[in-house]
Design a protein around this motif. Structure first.
Motif, PDB file in Angstrom:
ATOM      1  N   ALA A 107       0.740  -0.761   0.311  1.00 54.95           N
ATOM      2  CA  ALA A 107      -0.434   0.422   0.081  1.00 54.95           C
ATOM      3  C   ALA A 107       0.479   0.801   0.468  1.00 54.95           C
ATOM      4  CB  ALA A 107      -1.135   0.100   1.281  1.00 54.95           C
ATOM      5  N   VAL A 108       2.180   0.749   0.654  1.00 51.75           N
ATOM      6  CA  VAL A 108       2.702   2.828   0.376  1.00 51.75           C
ATOM      7  C   VAL A 108       3.256   2.826  -0.770  1.00 51.75           C
ATOM      8  CG1 VAL A 108       5.003   2.998   1.737  1.00 51.75           C
ATOM      9  CG2 VAL A 108       2.830   2.317   3.291  1.00 51.75           C
ATOM     10  N   ILE A 109       4.077   1.396  -1.273  1.00 54.46           N
ATOM     11  CA  ILE A 109       4.565   1.419  -2.167  1.00 54.46           C
ATOM     12  C   ILE A 109       3.965   2.256  -3.655  1.00 54.46           C
ATOM     13  CG2 ILE A 109       5.996   0.353  -4.750  1.00 54.46           C
ATOM     14  CD1 ILE A 109       6.285  -2.389  -2.254  1.00 54.46           C
ATOM     15  N   ASP A 110       2.155   2.496  -3.428  1.00 52.16           N
ATOM     16  CA  ASP A 110       1.691   2.385  -4.438  1.00 52.16           C
ATOM     17  C   ASP A 110       0.974   3.511  -4.200  1.00 52.16           C
ATOM     18  OD1 ASP A 110       1.804  -0.185  -5.761  1.00 52.16           O
ATOM     19  OD2 ASP A 110      -0.031  -1.571  -5.054  1.00 52.16           O
ATOM     20  N   ALA A 111       1.937   4.020  -3.738  1.00 54.97           N
ATOM     21  CA  ALA A 111       1.448   5.219  -3.131  1.00 54.97           C
ATOM     22  C   ALA A 111       1.344   6.289  -4.123  1.00 54.97           C
ATOM     23  CB  ALA A 111       1.223   6.072  -1.683  1.00 54.97           C
ATOM     24  N   GLU A 112       0.240   7.831  -4.332  1.00 54.75           N
ATOM     25  CA  GLU A 112       0.723   8.690  -5.279  1.00 54.75           C
ATOM     26  C   GLU A 112       1.680   9.672  -4.834  1.00 54.75           C
ATOM     27  OE1 GLU A 112      -3.293  10.414  -6.684  1.00 54.75           O
ATOM     28  OE2 GLU A 112      -3.860   8.211  -7.067  1.00 54.75           O
ATOM     29  N   VAL A 113       2.641   9.933  -5.686  1.00 56.99           N
ATOM     30  CA  VAL A 113       3.316  11.337  -5.044  1.00 56.99           C
ATOM     31  C   VAL A 113       2.888  12.532  -5.314  1.00 56.99           C
ATOM     32  CG1 VAL A 113       5.702  12.456  -5.607  1.00 56.99           C
ATOM     33  CG2 VAL A 113       5.316   9.726  -5.307  1.00 56.99           C
ATOM     34  N   VAL A 114       2.518  13.538  -3.872  1.00 54.33           N
ATOM     35  CA  VAL A 114       1.701  14.733  -4.451  1.00 54.33           C
ATOM     36  C   VAL A 114       3.030  15.727  -3.651  1.00 54.33           C
ATOM     37  CG1 VAL A 114       0.430  16.251  -3.170  1.00 54.33           C
ATOM     38  CG2 VAL A 114      -0.232  14.106  -3.645  1.00 54.33           C
ATOM     39  N   ASP A 115       3.491  16.858  -4.969  1.00 50.86           N
ATOM     40  CA  ASP A 115       4.302  17.967  -4.387  1.00 50.86           C
ATOM     41  C   ASP A 115       3.792  19.435  -3.689  1.00 50.86           C
ATOM     42  OD1 ASP A 115       6.536  19.121  -5.312  1.00 50.86           O
ATOM     43  OD2 ASP A 115       6.263  19.745  -6.603  1.00 50.86           O
ATOM     44  N   LEU A 116       4.401  19.046  -2.677  1.00 46.27           N
ATOM     45  CA  LEU A 116       3.794  20.255  -1.786  1.00 46.27           C
ATOM     46  C   LEU A 116       4.821  21.184  -2.016  1.00 46.27           C
ATOM     47  CD1 LEU A 116       3.317  17.922   1.082  1.00 46.27           C
ATOM     48  CD2 LEU A 116       1.579  18.720  -0.325  1.00 46.27           C
ATOM     49  N   PRO A 117       4.615  22.428  -1.804  1.00 47.44           N
ATOM     50  CA  PRO A 117       4.966  23.987  -1.905  1.00 47.44           C
ATOM     51  C   PRO A 117       5.840  24.039  -0.998  1.00 47.44           C
ATOM     52  CG  PRO A 117       2.246  24.074  -1.342  1.00 47.44           C
ATOM     53  CD  PRO A 117       2.498  22.693  -1.964  1.00 47.44           C
ATOM     54  N   ASP A 118       6.456  24.818  -0.922  1.00 47.01           N
ATOM     55  CA  ASP A 118       8.340  24.277   0.132  1.00 47.01           C
ATOM     56  C   ASP A 118       7.597  25.491   1.199  1.00 47.01           C
ATOM     57  OD1 ASP A 118       9.414  22.572  -1.299  1.00 47.01           O
ATOM     58  OD2 ASP A 118      10.898  24.497  -2.430  1.00 47.01           O
ATOM     59  N   GLU A 119       7.198  26.814   1.198  1.00 47.50           N
ATOM     60  CA  GLU A 119       6.712  27.621   2.230  1.00 47.50           C
ATOM     61  C   GLU A 119       4.455  27.184   2.922  1.00 47.50           C
ATOM     62  OE1 GLU A 119       4.291  31.276  -1.044  1.00 47.50           O
ATOM     63  OE2 GLU A 119       6.812  30.447  -1.359  1.00 47.50           O
ATOM     64  N   PRO A 120       4.119  27.468   3.640  1.00 46.34           N
ATOM     65  CA  PRO A 120       3.307  27.053   4.358  1.00 46.34           C
ATOM     66  C   PRO A 120       2.793  27.822   4.150  1.00 46.34           C
ATOM     67  CG  PRO A 120       4.342  28.368   6.347  1.00 46.34           C
ATOM     68  CD  PRO A 120       5.697  27.789   4.651  1.00 46.34           C
ATOM     69  N   PRO A 121       1.000  27.930   3.691  1.00 48.38           N
ATOM     70  CA  PRO A 121      -0.133  27.997   3.654  1.00 48.38           C
ATOM     71  C   PRO A 121      -0.689  28.977   4.378  1.00 48.38           C
ATOM     72  CG  PRO A 121      -1.230  25.818   4.375  1.00 48.38           C
ATOM     73  CD  PRO A 121       0.879  25.998   4.179  1.00 48.38           C
ATOM     74  N   PRO A 122      -0.601  30.542   3.645  1.00 49.53           N
ATOM     75  CA  PRO A 122      -1.442  31.210   4.060  1.00 49.53           C
ATOM     76  C   PRO A 122      -2.314  31.446   5.251  1.00 49.53           C
ATOM     77  CG  PRO A 122      -2.491  31.632   2.024  1.00 49.53           C
ATOM     78  CD  PRO A 122      -1.404  30.466   2.432  1.00 49.53           C
ATOM     79  N   GLN A 123      -2.584  31.961   6.638  1.00 45.25           N
ATOM     80  CA  GLN A 123      -2.883  31.719   7.718  1.00 45.25           C
ATOM     81  C   GLN A 123      -4.425  31.961   7.544  1.00 45.25           C
ATOM     82  OE1 GLN A 123      -3.171  30.502  11.032  1.00 45.25           O
ATOM     83  NE2 GLN A 123      -0.797  29.251  10.794  1.00 45.25           N
ATOM     84  N   ILE A 124      -5.221  31.217   7.175  1.00 48.24           N
ATOM     85  CA  ILE A 124      -6.997  31.912   6.987  1.00 48.24           C
ATOM     86  C   ILE A 124      -7.322  33.366   8.092  1.00 48.24           C
ATOM     87  CG2 ILE A 124      -9.410  31.884   7.244  1.00 48.24           C
ATOM     88  CD1 ILE A 124      -8.742  29.282   6.498  1.00 48.24           C
ATOM     89  N   GLY A 125      -7.356  33.528   9.155  1.00 50.77           N
ATOM     90  CA  GLY A 125      -7.615  34.310   9.745  1.00 50.77           C
ATOM     91  C   GLY A 125      -6.322  35.444  10.507  1.00 50.77           C
ATOM     92  N   ALA A 126      -4.505  35.467   9.606  1.00 53.14           N
ATOM     93  CA  ALA A 126      -3.916  36.556   9.727  1.00 53.14           C
ATOM     94  C   ALA A 126      -4.193  37.945   9.011  1.00 53.14           C
ATOM     95  CB  ALA A 126      -2.692  35.222   9.197  1.00 53.14           C
ATOM     96  N   GLU A 127      -4.944  37.458   7.872  1.00 51.12           N
ATOM     97  CA  GLU A 127      -4.913  38.491   7.001  1.00 51.12           C
ATOM     98  C   GLU A 127      -5.658  39.210   7.444  1.00 51.12           C
ATOM     99  OE1 GLU A 127      -6.880  37.603   3.299  1.00 51.12           O
ATOM    100  OE2 GLU A 127      -5.396  35.989   3.219  1.00 51.12           O
ATOM    101  N   LYS A 128      -7.072  39.170   8.824  1.00 51.79           N
ATOM    102  CA  LYS A 128      -8.141  40.400   9.080  1.00 51.79           C
ATOM    103  C   LYS A 128      -6.847  40.841  10.607  1.00 51.79           C
ATOM    104  CE  LYS A 128     -12.322  37.369   8.235  1.00 51.79           C
ATOM    105  NZ  LYS A 128     -13.461  36.972   9.367  1.00 51.79           N
ATOM    106  N   ARG A 129      -6.325  40.784  10.907  1.00 51.43           N
ATOM    107  CA  ARG A 129      -5.864  41.755  11.852  1.00 51.43           C
ATOM    108  C   ARG A 129      -5.077  42.917  11.498  1.00 51.43           C
ATOM    109  NH1 ARG A 129      -3.023  37.487  15.859  1.00 51.43           N
ATOM    110  NH2 ARG A 129      -5.561  35.910  15.639  1.00 51.43           N
TER     111      ARG A 129
END
Length: 97
Positions: free
Chosen positions: A75-97
């Motif tokens: 099951a581990v060998i057959d898993a799909e590879v997903v390319d994740l971005p290097d930087e963390p996603p923006p916080q949803i609540g951080a923009e309002k402050r």
């Protein structure tokens, strides 16, 4: 049991008859066995306890293929590879402050 000349004569006659008819029994048997060996086909079935006597044996019916059990390593060998971005996603609540 008394051993008289009659017993010896009778046993001698029976032994002579047995030796005389032995080839008559063995030759057809050997011929059938030889033909079975050459052709690979059974002509005479000699098993008394075979079910359905007189019928040709049928091959067993194929069982439906059981579901294959997947091991954890596969099951581990057959898993799909997903390319994740290097930087963390923006916080949803951080923009309002």
């Amino acid at each position: 049991m008394s051993r008289s000349i009659g017993n010896y004569i009778t046993c001698g006659i029976l032994a002579f008859v047995f030796i005389l008819f032995l080839p008559v029994i063995l030759l057809p048997l050997l011929l059938v066995l030889f033909i079975q060996m050459l052709t690979g086909r059974r002509i005479v079935y000699m098993n008394r306890f075979r079910p359905g006597a007189g019928m040709h044996p049928r091959p067993p019916e194929a069982d439906p293929e059981p579901e294959r059990e997947v091991r954890a390593s596969e099951a581990v060998i057959d898993a799909e590879v997903v390319d994740l971005p290097d930087e963390p996603p923006p916080q949803i609540g951080a923009e309002k402050r």
